[in-house]
Every structure is written in C-alpha cells, then in structure tokens.
Design a protein around this motif. Structure first.
Motif, PDB file in Angstrom:
ATOM      1  N   LEU B 439      49.696  41.875  44.367  1.00  0.00           N
ATOM      2  CA  LEU B 439      49.396  40.475  44.720  1.00  0.00           C
ATOM      3  C   LEU B 439      50.557  39.895  45.512  1.00  0.00           C
ATOM      4  N   ARG B 440      51.773  40.250  45.092  1.00  0.00           N
ATOM      5  CA  ARG B 440      52.961  39.725  45.776  1.00  0.00           C
ATOM      6  C   ARG B 440      53.051  40.240  47.202  1.00  0.00           C
ATOM      7  N   GLN B 441      52.388  41.343  47.482  1.00  0.00           N
ATOM      8  CA  GLN B 441      52.354  41.852  48.854  1.00  0.00           C
ATOM      9  C   GLN B 441      51.187  41.258  49.622  1.00  0.00           C
ATOM     10  N   GLY B 442      50.486  40.327  49.003  1.00  0.00           N
ATOM     11  CA  GLY B 442      49.379  39.691  49.695  1.00  0.00           C
ATOM     12  C   GLY B 442      48.059  40.427  49.522  1.00  0.00           C
ATOM     13  N   ARG B 443      48.058  41.394  48.644  1.00  0.00           N
ATOM     14  CA  ARG B 443      46.841  42.170  48.419  1.00  0.00           C
ATOM     15  C   ARG B 443      45.956  41.426  47.426  1.00  0.00           C
ATOM     16  N   ARG B 444      44.685  41.197  47.778  1.00  0.00           N
ATOM     17  CA  ARG B 444      43.804  40.463  46.872  1.00  0.00           C
ATOM     18  C   ARG B 444      42.807  41.376  46.162  1.00  0.00           C
TER      19      ARG B 444
END
Lengths: 357, 675
Positions: B439-444
């Motif tokens: 999530l912190r890498q922008g992965r949803r």
C-alpha cells in the motif's frame, strides 16, 4: 412502329440504363433500376416485349430478338453490378471489424511463485531424480541436535548468543541455525540404519541482519551414510548436483575448509555464473562463487548419535558418510542479480512480479 | 590475517608469483581473499578458519608454503647475548591456578624505550597494527610473526618483582590498557602482583604496570592459557583482542620460550636493550598427543590411494613426527586429535583435485513426504489462480503475535522488539504487513498467499508445536483492462479459490460454518471452514479497525487453513459416472425468501422436494430491492436439473417434480414468483 423508331427506342433505353447503372450505389438502387427496365408491370423493356403482338408482322420477329437481347444484356449487367456492390459492402463491413492488435490483451490473473520456492522446488526435483529422500525436521531445535551432537561442545564459537536465537522460558530450545541439525534427527530415527541418503531443505535462523544476512534464510542439507562412502563420492555428487542446477558449463572446484561436524571439510566453489570466471563484483574478482560447505561426516557425530541410541548403529570403522549444506537464498540472489537478501523477505510486489515461476 | 610477502620470504624462499601463491594457499586450505599492494610491498589477505590458529601468523603460513613448494623452512633467528644478573633474581612467578595457566614463561630485559626502527613500524602497519614504542611494537611483531601473544610489565611497577597467576576475586578492580575500569570475579583469570590484578589473563594487560617512556626494566610474559577460560572471560567483558582471538582457539604450549627468545633477539638487534640471563619457566607443556594413521583408512575416506612416502612427506613438513603407526602432534596443532584430522592434512596437501570424482551407489529411489508434495501442489494451484506467493519472516512483535488471539512463543534474545516472538498465524500480521508494504508503494490491488509453518505455544513438554498453514489475502480489484475496469474482489472470489482446492488436489471437500468466528473478522462476513467435527480454518472480511492498523481502508479479505487438516485423509479415487443417455430437463424456480435464510437451505429444500428425479440444483440468480422484492427479502432463482437414468422423462413427471419442489420451498416460507 417502324424499324427505325424501334431501334431509336432500344438505343435510348440502353443509354438510359447505362447512365442509371453507373449511378447506382446500393442494392436498393439496383432493384429500382431493374424494376424500371425489367419489372413485370412497369418495366420499360417488359412493356415493349408485351407490345410485340401489336407490331407489324415484318418487324415483330426482329424486334423480339433485339428486345430479348437487350433484356439479357441488362440482366447480365445488373447481376455483375450486384456482385460488385455486395463485394464492396462485404469489404466495408469486414473493414469496420478490423482491430488494433497492438493493444494489450486481456490477461488472466498472473500469479507467481516466490523466487525462494522456485529454487527450492528445483533443488527437490534434482535430488528426487538422484534417488534422495526429502526429509523435513523441525525449525525449533534443542542444543543436542543443533550443536552438541554436531561436535560443537558448549562454549564453541558457533553457539554464541549473538548467533543463535533462544526461546524464552524454554531452557535449551532454540531456532535451528543450520539444517545440519536434521542430520542428527534422521540418524536417530533412521528407518533403515545405517544407510542414509537424504536432503533436508528449510528455514534457518541466525541473529544477523544486514544486506547479505537475513535473520531467517534458507538452507538445504544433504547426508549420505553407508559402507565405502568416500570424499570422491562427495565430489562427484556435488559436481552432478551443481551441473544440474546451474548447467554443465560452470567448473566446480574444492578447497579445504573447516566445520566441526565434518572431517575432512571441503568448500565447493562454482565458476562465477555472472562473469563466467573473469572476475566481477559478485565473485569479488576471484572468478569463483563460494557456494556450499561440505565434508566427510566427522566420526564424532556418529559417536554422539550412537551414544544417544545406546548402541553402535553407525560404527565409524565400518560406515563413512558425507554431508553438505547450501544456502539457497544465495542461489536465487546470484542467479537473478539480487544484491540485498532482505528484498527476498520484504515481498514488495514490484520485486516479486519480475520473476517467472 | 595479513601476510606481507617480504616477511614471509624471511622463512621460506618462495619464488612463485603472488597470484600463484594465493591460489596454491587457497586450494590447500588457507583462503586468500585478496592480494594487496601497499607501498611497494605485496600483502596476502588470508581468511583463516577458526581451527587453524597455527596459520594465524607469518611463520605458520611459511610452514604451509614450504610444504606446498617442497622448500626448506628457515627457523627464526633467536640468538641472545644475555647480560647482567640472572632474571630469577628480579622476577618470580607462581601459578596458583594451573587449570587456567598450564605454562607461564617470562624474561627480564633492560630496555631504552623509544620509537621502533622504520622496518618494524612498516611491517606492523602492513598487518594493521599502529606502532607505539619499541617494546610494545616488538610484542606485536612477534605475535604476528610466530603467533605468541606476549605482554610487557614495567618491572618497577610490579611490587617485589613477584607475579602470580590466579582467578580474579569477587569485585576486584582492574583498569585495563584500553582505559576501561573492569570489575572482576572468580571466573576471570588474572596475572596479579602483590597489590592486586595487573592484567586480564590472555586478553589485555593493565594500566598500572604499563610500559611508559621512563621504563628501564621489563618483565616479558609469554604464557599458555586455557582456551575456554580466556573465551569465557573475554565474552563476559565483551572484549576481543588479537591475544584473546588466538588463546580462545588454542595456543601452542611449546611456543612461549621460543617467542621470548625471538623478542629478546630482536630487542638486541634494534639496540633497544639487553636480556638478563635465564628464562623463568613455570608449569610445563603437556606431552605431545599421538594419533594413529592407517594407510587403508586414508584410502577409505578419500577414495584415492596416496603413496606412503607422500603421506609422510606432507605430515613431516607440517611438523608431525612419525612414531610407529602413529604421528606425534606438534603443540601448534591442537586441532589435530583423530585419524580423520591427519587425513585432512594429507588430503589438502595431496590436492583435492587429484581425488577422482565418483557417485555413491544407491539402493533407494527418490521419495518425498506427502505434506511437502501437498505444499508444492497448493502453491502451483494458487499461482495458477493468479495469486502471488510471498515468504515472510517467522518473527513478529509480541503484540502482533497476540492479534490472532493466542500468546506467541517468545524469544530470549531477539534482534529487536519488532522481531521478539514467533508467528502463530500467517495472516496476522504476516500477510497484513505485506499488504502495508505494498500500500505504501501505492499498490491498491493485491492477491497474495503464503505457505509455511506457524508456532503454537503449547506442545509436547517445553516444545512449541509447528503447524503448516496456508494464508490468503485479497484486496482491491481484479486487474483492469482498457476495455473495462477490474471488478472489485469480494468474499465469493476468496471462497471460490478455496472451493476449487478439492476439485484439483487430493483433498476431501469441506464446508463453511458461520459459528463462532474469530474476533478479528467482521461479524456476518466470515465463515469457519469445517470438515466433520474439525475446524480447518476460516475465511472472511477483516474487521475495519484491524485493517486500519495496517493502513488498509477498503475491504481486506483473508483466509487461513491448516495444511495438515486440509490434506488429512485422502479422498477416494475417482470412479467415473456413466454419461447420461437420456435428456436432462432443466427448470428454473424463482423464490422470494427472507434475507436471513441461508441459500443453502433453499437449494436443499428444492432438491428434497423434487425427489429422486433431481440430479442437482443450484442458485443461478439472486437479486433484491423494491419494487420487485420487498425489503428484508431476496429473490433467488434455483435451477433444478431432472433426469431418469433409464428413459426420457414425461411432461407430467417433470411437472410433478417441479410442483413438489415449489411446495417444499413454500414450506420454508418462500413466495414463488410468477405463480
């Protein structure tokens, strides 16, 4: 109607038809033209043919022939035009169905094995094909299996608190620091003593955490025990295994080393698979990768097991054996150019999705 | 261990190039990690294994080189012209703890403290030691040359010239040379004077008797310490010195007199002092060990015949002396205790490359355990479904270890608080931590699983129980495409993955049960997975608060199953059913039922009602919402398939079966649509 008038009429119709046909674009236009010329009720040519009976005897036959010829030529032209129109429409329709296949396809969901599992399954397959039993023990171990029976008495440097994780409130229990503990487990419970031919893959744990050390990593242990097992067998087996794993083009060399539970101890190096032996950052310029530790089972190990069993099951004068241990995270790292072991356990999908497997 | 080649060549006249020499040493057991060029000198950087303390000095490496190249090994120069009164008049030594110190040697020297000559300072710098003054430098010089640690006492600061070797006293104080104030105890060995401890045995000297610029008379100590005693003491103080490094691994009891002679010789040579007559030598070196070596045993272990002359040549070159069928082991080879140790010495100098490779005979075929196979199959299946495998550390924080509702196994000496316990669940917090990382890498969107062991605190005696688990986590949506946006994952995606397992693998089917969900699941949005009376695991939507802890906002769908439980008992082998020979008739019944009624009850009622002609029934459509369906209700379409094994069904039979199914549904309180 005289002959001259008849000819004029036919010519006029022919010209009218040609002009109209040239303007027709679709099936409906074609049908309208057919109706106007050849329609049963209102068609101009049909009308003339119907009026043949009222014509003078002298031209009736000639008129009949010419009108029928005109009708046949119109039919033919209409048929040809229809074919052209249908062909054009079909081409237009198919043209509209054309797709841009440079667009990406609709992928099924694509999952991937973790690179560690991929290597582990490969190792297991190789050893299965070489006739080994794959054996798994426990990750939590006690002092005896992990150290004492492996000729590492108390106060041996390898047992330092900084290396081994101990369990709280469970005296003597620890997380195995190497899969070598499985040698002892198997020797003690061997269903067909004294013969052993096993490999034990699994997680191991050490108190270490940096770019090349993870507190949890993966090892595979192998152990062969029997009568007449020699250092030559160790060499041949390791060569066969490494050639299966990395391909036969990489050389394997052996050099003396030290492990308390093997004697002689031997380190196996593989020609660097990154630079092909020329020397690079990965092999620190040596052209060789340290790949696994191995050796002939130290008779002290057999003695410790015999002592625990209360009888001489593995007589060091009769049976010999060899063992090796390989950290296979390192296989994945070398193979895929991974320079930080922690990447393997962070599970960032941007990393994991680069693998096939 | 750094070895300057110029220093090495004082003892063995080796002509080989540095590269050749490095390779030869590496292949015979002294791994050369690098060849350095420092100010015109070539230095080999050796990584010596812990057992080979004999090779942790220049002379020991020279001994190896001499054997490798068949060259003579020159002994170090040790001639001393003694002067003055006998040493024993100025110094007496008493060993009060022989178990700590089997042998203690010393010499007394008259010295002029000053800087060392350049050649000594340069050599010390090459091996990584900072030059200080001539006496201290020479002790270091001999340490790196011969491997004997030694220590110089300022004799003027040793009261009465009396030294003793004993265990420390409880709360005894000692300031060591590094300036640290140490509090001693009876488990620490010391060299003491009349007024207390003067140095930590085998580790470091003390400040009180330290050599200084004004020192004129020194006592040089060279002892043989008990390895374990030094190791325990060094560990208890967190100290690690060049001396302790060697003593811990076993020093040579025969070496102290030679090392002292070498020191005295060098002191004279550089004009820094003279040596008083006599060696103070208390205690004794133990008798040399004898180890049997049989030619047949060499062949049996190595799988190669080594000529007897070759064996003898190698061992004699390395310092072993033949005595009958045995060899006597020199003091510097404390690591050689049994026949195999001698065989290793032979093998490494004979050349491992000369031993022919072979494959061991086998009487067994390859086998693997059913559970290993099961784990491999599960991985392959789930990867095929589009899930990505993760491997997380087995360590969790104690707090996270309680998330799944049980107390975790705790470590005595964790690396950090975040890794203080062992996981007892795959999902909590392992897969959720992976979710947070991504999530912190922008992965949803994420579909992941892990197969591995978890540790339960209860087990046999003190042993925890290791159990194998599968954990799955889904969140976000299926992959999007330019043609359409990906559909969000829902619980039925997760359930479908699990339901497919018994269709593909040798796994008996299992059911869902809504009884007593784990507290971290949202009520009404989870189920236990059960078979017979046993609970195999759970699936469900995570409580939003729990998801929030791991920075997740939307639905997080998780499942965890016991692999032992899943694969327990093999399903019977598949026996094919004959293909239907008569047409199967399909009829839909749409029923409006209360939302609270499980659809499984509706299917069961339809099947029961339809009677023996029913082949199967399933839900093929479901919708709710007014005006078609009143609030609190749902419309379910049950598709019923009917067949007769021996003939074609008649219309009347079909009608009767459907009617009877309808009646059965009405019995549940269903309203039938289109009636």
């Amino acid at each position: 109607v005289d002959r001259e008038e008849l000819h004029r009429t036919i010519e006029a119709l022919r010209e009218d038809f040609s002009r109209a046909l040239a303007l027709v674009r679709d099936e409906a236009g074609l049908q309208a033209l057919r109706d106007r010329m050849l329609g049963r009720k209102s068609g101009a040519v049909s009308g003339l043919l119907r009026s043949l009976g009222q014509m003078a005897e002298g031209i009736r036959k000639e008129a009949g022939q010419e009108l029928n010829a005109l009708k046949a030529s119109m039919d033919g032209s209409l048929e040809g035009a229809l074919g052209e129109i249908l062909g054009r429409l079909r081409a237009e329709r198919l043209g509209r169905e054309a797709v841009d296949l440079t667009l990406p396809g609709r992928l099924p969901p694509v999952g991937r094995r973790h690179p560690i599992s991929a290597v582990r399954e490969e190792l297991e397959a190789i050893f299965l094909s070489m006739g080994y039993e794959i054996y798994e023990g426990t990750e939590v171990e006690d002092d005896f299996h992990c150290f004492e029976a492996l000729n590492m008495p108390p106060d041996h440097p390898a047992r330092d608190m900084q290396d081994t994780f101990y369990l709280k409130g469970r005296p003597g229990l620890l997380l195995r620091t190497h899969t070598s503990s499985q040698q002892i487990r198997y020797l003690l419970s061997n269903p067909h003593p004294p013969e052993v031919r096993i490999v034990c893959p699994g997680k191991v744990f050490r108190r270490d955490n940096d770019i090349t050390h993870s507190p949890m990593f993966q090892q595979v242990e192998m152990l062969v025990v029997g009568e007449g097992i020699t250092l030559g067998d160790l060499k041949g087996t390791i060569e066969a295994f490494l050639h299966r794993l990395f391909g036969p083009s990489y050389p394997v060399r052996f050099r003396p080393s030290y492990f308390p539970y093997t004697e002689p101890s031997v380190e196996a190096d593989l020609g660097c698979i990154v630079c092909g032996g020329k020397g690079c950052r990965v092999c620190k310029g040596t052209g060789w990768l340290e790949i696994m530790g191995s050796g002939m089972v130290n008779p002290a190990v057999f003695e410790a097991v015999n002592s625990r069993l209360g009888k001489t099951v593995y007589d060091p004068e009769v049976v010999t054996g060899f063992a090796f241990g390989l950290g296979f995270d390192r296989v994945a790292m070398v193979r895929h150019g991974i320079d930080d072991i922690r990447l393997l356990y962070e599970n960032d999908l941007r990393f994991l999705e680069q693998f096939r497997g | 261990m750094k070895v300057p080649l110029g220093w090495l060549r004082e003892f063995v006249d080796v002509k080989a190039s540095p590269r050749e020499l490095a390779d030869a040493l590496t292949l015979s057991g002294l791994a050369v990690d690098g060849i350095l060029e420092v100010g015109g000198e070539t230095v080999l950087d050796l990584d010596v294994t812990t057992n080979r303390v004999d090779a942790m000095n220049v002379y020991g490496v020279a001994r190896e080189v001499a054997v490798l190249y068949g060259l003579p090994l020159k002994p170090p120069e040790t001639t001393v012209s003694e002067a003055g009164k006998p040493a024993k008049e100025a110094l007496s030594v008493e060993i009060l703890a022989p178990e700590l110190c089997p042998r203690f040697c010393a010499r007394v020297l008259d010295v002029r403290i000053g800087p060392s000559p350049v050649w000594i300072r340069e050599r010390l710098e090459l091996v990584g030691v900072r030059p200080i003054s001539n006496v201290v430098d020479l002790t270091n010089y001999v340490l790196f040359e011969l491997g004997q640690p030694s220590h110089a006492f300022d004799l003027a600061r040793v009261k009465g010239g009396r030294l003793s070797v004993r265990w420390g006293r409880e709360r005894e104080a000692l300031k060591t040379l590094d300036g640290a104030d140490r509090v001693l105890n009876p488990r620490v060995g010391v060299v003491a004077g009349l007024e207390g401890a003067l140095g930590l045995a085998g580790i470091m000297g003390g400040a009180a008797s330290e050599v200084s610029d004004g020192t004129t008379e020194i006592a040089l100590e060279a002892a043989h310490w008990n390895a374990l005693a030094v190791r325990r003491a060094a560990k208890s103080f967190g100290m690690h010195t060049e001396a302790s490094h060697r003593f811990e691994r076993g020093s040579d009891p025969e070496l102290p007199p030679l090392a002292l002679a070498r020191l005295a010789h060098l002191l004279e040579k550089i004009g820094a002092g003279t040596c008083r007559p006599g060696l103070v030598d208390v205690g004794a070196a133990p008798a040399r060990r004898k180890v049997r070596l049989r030619g047949a045993r060499i062949d049996a272990v190595l799988g190669a015949a080594v000529p007897p002359q070759k064996v003898r040549g190698i061992l004699e070159g390395l310092g072993f002396s033949p005595e009958g069928d045995s060899y006597s082991v020199p003091g510097f080879r404390g690591d050689v205790a049994r026949e195999e140790d001698l065989i290793e010495e032979v093998a490494r100098h004979f050349g491992l490359d000369k031993i022919p490779s072979s494959l061991p005979p086998t009487r067994q075929t390859g086998t693997t355990s059913p559970l290993l196979r099961a784990e491999q199959d599960l991985r392959a299946l789930l990867v095929g479904f589009g899930l990505s495998e993760v491997v997380t550390l087995s360590f969790v924080s104690e707090g996270d270890g309680r998330l799944a509702g049980e107390s975790p196994v705790v470590l005595e000496n964790p690396l950090s608080e975040e890794q203080a316990a062992l996981r007892n669940s795959i999902v909590l917090p392992g897969l959720l931590s992976v979710l947070r990382t991504n999530l912190r890498q922008g992965r949803r969107d994420l579909g992941i699983f892990e197969v591995g062991r978890v540790y339960q605190a209860k087990g046999e005696g003190p042993w925890p129980t290791e159990v194998r688990r599968l954990g799955v986590l889904l969140t976000g949506a299926l992959p999007s495409h330019w043609s359409q946006k990906g559909r969000p994952f829902d619980l039925f995606d997760l359930k479908g993955f699990l339901e497919a397992i018994p269709m593909r693998l040798e796994v008996r089917s299992f059911e869902s049960s809504s009884a007593a969900l784990p507290s971290f699941l949202q009520p009404g949005r989870g189920a236990l997975l059960v078979r017979g009376g046993a609970t195999l695991g759970y699936l469900g939507a995570l409580q939003p608060e729990m998801a929030g802890r791991f920075e997740a906002r939307g639905d997080v769908l998780v499942a965890e199953i016991s692999i032992e439980g899943l694969f327990e008992g093999r399903p019977p082998a598949v026996r094919v059913e004959p293909l239907p020979r008569f047409p199967i008739v399909q009829r839909d019944i749409s029923a409006i039922v209360p939302l609270t009624l499980p659809s499984l009850r509706v299917v069961e009622a339809a099947l029961r009602g339809a009677g023996p002609l029913a082949r199967d029934a399933r839900i093929t459509s479901r919708f709710d919402g007014p005006p078609a369906v009143p609030a609190g209700h749902v419309s379910l379409t049950v598709t019923l398939r009917l067949e007769h094994r021996e003939r074609t069904l008649t219309n009347d039979e079909v009608q009767a079966a459907v009617q009877s199914a309808v009646q059965s549904l009405k019995g549940l309180g269903a309203e039938i649509r289109g009636e």
